[in-house]
Each structure stands twice: as structure tokens, then as C-alpha cells.
Design a protein around this motif. Sequence first.
Motif, short mmCIF file in Angstrom:
data_model
loop_
_atom_site.label_atom_id
_atom_site.label_comp_id
_atom_site.label_asym_id
_atom_site.label_seq_id
_atom_site.Cartn_x
_atom_site.Cartn_y
_atom_site.Cartn_z
N ASN A 111 -10.37 2.63 -8.29
CA ASN A 111 -10.88 2.40 -6.93
C ASN A 111 -12.40 2.59 -6.85
N TYR A 112 -13.06 2.41 -8.01
CA TYR A 112 -14.53 2.54 -8.03
C TYR A 112 -15.13 1.18 -8.39
N PRO A 113 -16.34 0.89 -7.90
CA PRO A 113 -16.97 -0.42 -8.16
C PRO A 113 -17.56 -0.51 -9.56
N THR A 114 -17.81 -1.73 -10.01
CA THR A 114 -18.42 -1.95 -11.34
C THR A 114 -19.69 -2.77 -11.12
N PRO A 115 -20.78 -2.10 -10.66
CA PRO A 115 -22.01 -2.84 -10.29
C PRO A 115 -22.82 -3.36 -11.48
N THR A 116 -22.70 -2.76 -12.68
CA THR A 116 -23.53 -3.27 -13.79
C THR A 116 -22.66 -3.53 -15.04
N TRP A 117 -23.22 -4.23 -16.00
CA TRP A 117 -22.52 -4.51 -17.26
C TRP A 117 -22.19 -3.21 -17.97
N ALA A 118 -23.04 -2.18 -17.81
CA ALA A 118 -22.79 -0.90 -18.51
C ALA A 118 -21.47 -0.28 -18.06
N ASP A 119 -20.99 -0.69 -16.87
CA ASP A 119 -19.70 -0.17 -16.40
C ASP A 119 -18.56 -0.58 -17.33
N GLU B 219 -9.13 11.98 -1.24
CA GLU B 219 -9.58 10.86 -0.39
C GLU B 219 -9.19 9.53 -1.04
N VAL B 220 -9.43 9.43 -2.37
CA VAL B 220 -9.09 8.18 -3.07
C VAL B 220 -7.58 7.96 -3.04
N LEU B 221 -6.82 9.04 -3.25
CA LEU B 221 -5.34 8.90 -3.24
C LEU B 221 -4.85 8.50 -1.85
N ALA B 222 -5.61 8.89 -0.83
CA ALA B 222 -5.20 8.55 0.55
C ALA B 222 -5.61 7.12 0.91
N GLY B 223 -6.21 6.42 -0.06
CA GLY B 223 -6.59 5.02 0.19
C GLY B 223 -7.99 4.87 0.73
N ARG B 224 -8.76 5.98 0.74
CA ARG B 224 -10.11 5.90 1.33
C ARG B 224 -11.19 5.96 0.24
N GLY B 225 -10.88 5.43 -0.97
CA GLY B 225 -11.90 5.37 -2.02
C GLY B 225 -12.80 4.16 -1.78
N GLY C 13 0.82 -1.22 0.00
CA GLY C 13 0.00 0.00 0.00
C GLY C 13 0.85 1.27 0.00
N ARG C 14 2.13 1.11 -0.34
CA ARG C 14 3.03 2.29 -0.35
C ARG C 14 3.11 2.92 -1.74
#
Length: 311
Positions: A111-119, A268-274, A102-103
Motif C-alpha cells: 500500500n505504498y507508492p513507487t515514485p522512482t526506479w530505485a523503488d 492505519e494501513v491495515l484499516a485501509g487508510r494507507g 475490500g473485506r
Amino acid sequence: ETTPDEAQFDDLIARDERIEPRDWMPDAYRRTLVRQISQHAHSEIIGMQPEANWITRAPSLKRKAILMAKVQDEAGHGLYLYSAAQTLGATRDDMTEALIAGRARYSSIFNYPTPTWADMGAIGWLVDGAAICNQVPLCRASYGPYARAMVRICKEESFHQRQGFEILLELMRGTPAQQRMAQDAVDRWYWPALQMFGPPDDESPNSAQSMAWNIKRFSNDELRQRFVGMLVPQAEALGVTLPDPELRYDEANGCYAMSPIDWTEFHEVLAGRGPMNAERLRRRREAHENGAWVREAATAYAAKQATATRE
Ligand code: 3HC
């Protein structure tokens, strides 16, 4: 007083020539390249995960085959880029260890989810589309191995972008539910895709030096603008709406005016909190552990070969 080596390096850069692994280079040039190339490689490898999530659930055999080919390409891009970083003295073990611990940074976008096929369509169209805008200029980066890796990668990225566009087009020509699914995915991926290009130019600590060394050819904001300019007509062709009510072409300034980007989310995402940072690293760590036996076998085999040739 510049040394002959420094003078020669400065001259190569001034003449916009390539720096090769055996050339003398300032330590800071080497360090910023290892930084950027290793992070780029990590991004490709982590970037396999969001899409791998849909390989077993693709809606048809054709889509499954295309998605598998794309994920395999990302693995290959990671390989080229780790190899390019190794020409600067970085080792694969150190880079992998830094990622797993994690360094190491990798692109915020994964860092985002892919909940549907459209993703899968939104990732291809937006994420790979942004990647193309960012990577085409890198084909002319001053460091030879990086620039040459980019040429091969860019050829494959255009296929990635086209198949994403086509997925969204098919959904937009489908049922109202499918159109809503496509628009929902575009709404979720649009702003994170703009953040892929990095912070605003006046908050970009690496840009000035990176541009002076012909690594970065265009600023973060310039490429972001170029990307939006590419998206607007394609969004019209798709029939999707880009989720920014303020977006309009500002004739006077020759650029797109847009709503402010949420840089708090970016940091926030860069800090690992995405939303998915922990899952991405857990999965990468698990893959590394599962692959330990292959590395041990390869090492044992190489040792046996070395002994055999000595006898
Ligand atoms: N995600 C994570 N970190 C980011 C970031 C992002 N989207 N944008 C910027 N950062 C980090 C930078 O790494 C830097 O931190 P560091 O000094 O610890 O490395 C800090 O934020 C400040 O940003 P700067 O603008 O000063 O940094 P750079 O000059 O390095 O510019 C960059 C950032 C434009 C991403 C540049 O590093 C770059 O062009 N990298 C190569 C391209 C790349 O990595 N693309 C990732 C996309 S993944 C991909 O293309 C896969 C495709 O197949 C989908």
C-alpha cells in the motif's frame, strides 16, 4: 474425550507430519489456513501493481525484461496459493469477491507508492528479502499443499531479491543523484518491510495456535530479527544506511536493538487508510471487470465442450 479423528490429527501434528486435503482436520485449522493462504495469495496479486508501474519506464530493455518476469512470477505465486486455498474448500470466486469488496486482508507492504526506479531495487531487496525470511519456514508448514506451493515460490523469490539488490548496487555505483535516489527508496521501504512480519509477538492473536499446529514455525519478532540480521551486512556491501540510528547488535541479548516500530502506521494501513490502499483495490476491481469477457468465453466454451462430448 477426543474422537479417533482428533486423536489421529493430533498424532500427525505431534510427529510433525503433513496434513493432506483428504485428512480430517479441526474446522479452526481449516479456517486459519484459508485465512492465511488466501491473504498470502491476495498479497501476491496486489503486489504486482507497485512494480507494474515501472515496466513501461524501465531504464533498459534488460531491466524491463527482468521486471516483467518478476511481475509474472508474482501472478503465478498468487495462482499456486489460490489453488492451495481451494483444496480447503475455499472458492476462487469467494476469495476474489472478498478482495475486491475490500473485506480481505493482503500484505500492508503493497500500500505504498513507487515514485522512482530505485523503488524497484528497494522492493526486490527489502520486500522480497523479507518475504524469503517469512516463506522459507512455511515450506515446512504442516498443511501439504501450502508447504509444497512455498517450495516453488521460494526458488523464484531468491531471483527477485537478487535482482533488487543488483539494481541498488548499480545505483550506488552511479552518480550522486542516483545514490540519493537509492538511499531515499531504502529510507521509505525499510520500516514498512519490518512491519510485513506482523505485529509484535505479544500482540499477535494467531501466533500461539498457528505455532501449535506447525503452520508458523518462528514468531513474528524472531523472523523480523532474522531479516535485520540479513540486511546489516548487505547494506554495508551496498553502501546504503538503514534508517534507524538506534540499530545495533546487542551482544548481551544476542539480538538487534532497534528504534520502536510505528504500529499506529501499521494499523492505519491495515484499516485501509494507507497511501495506496484505495488505488490498489480500484485497479484490482478494474482488472476483474476487464477480464469478465474472458471468464464468460471460457465458461461458454466449457459448456459447448460438455454438450459436444455428450452427443
Ligand atoms: N499485512 C496485513 N495484515 C497483516 C500483516 C501484514 N503485514 N501482518 C499481520 N497481519 C494481520 C494478520 O492477518 C492478522 O489478521 P487476521 O486475523 O484478520 O488475518 C492480524 O494482523 C494479527 O497478526 P498475526 O500475527 O496474529 O497473524 P498471523 O499469525 O497470520 O501472522 C503473517 C501474520 C506473518 C503475515 C502470516 O499470516 C504469514 O506468514 N502469512 C503468509 C506470508 C504472507 O502473507 N506474506 C505476505 C507477503 S507478500 C509476498 O510475499 C509477495 C512477495 O513476492 C513479495
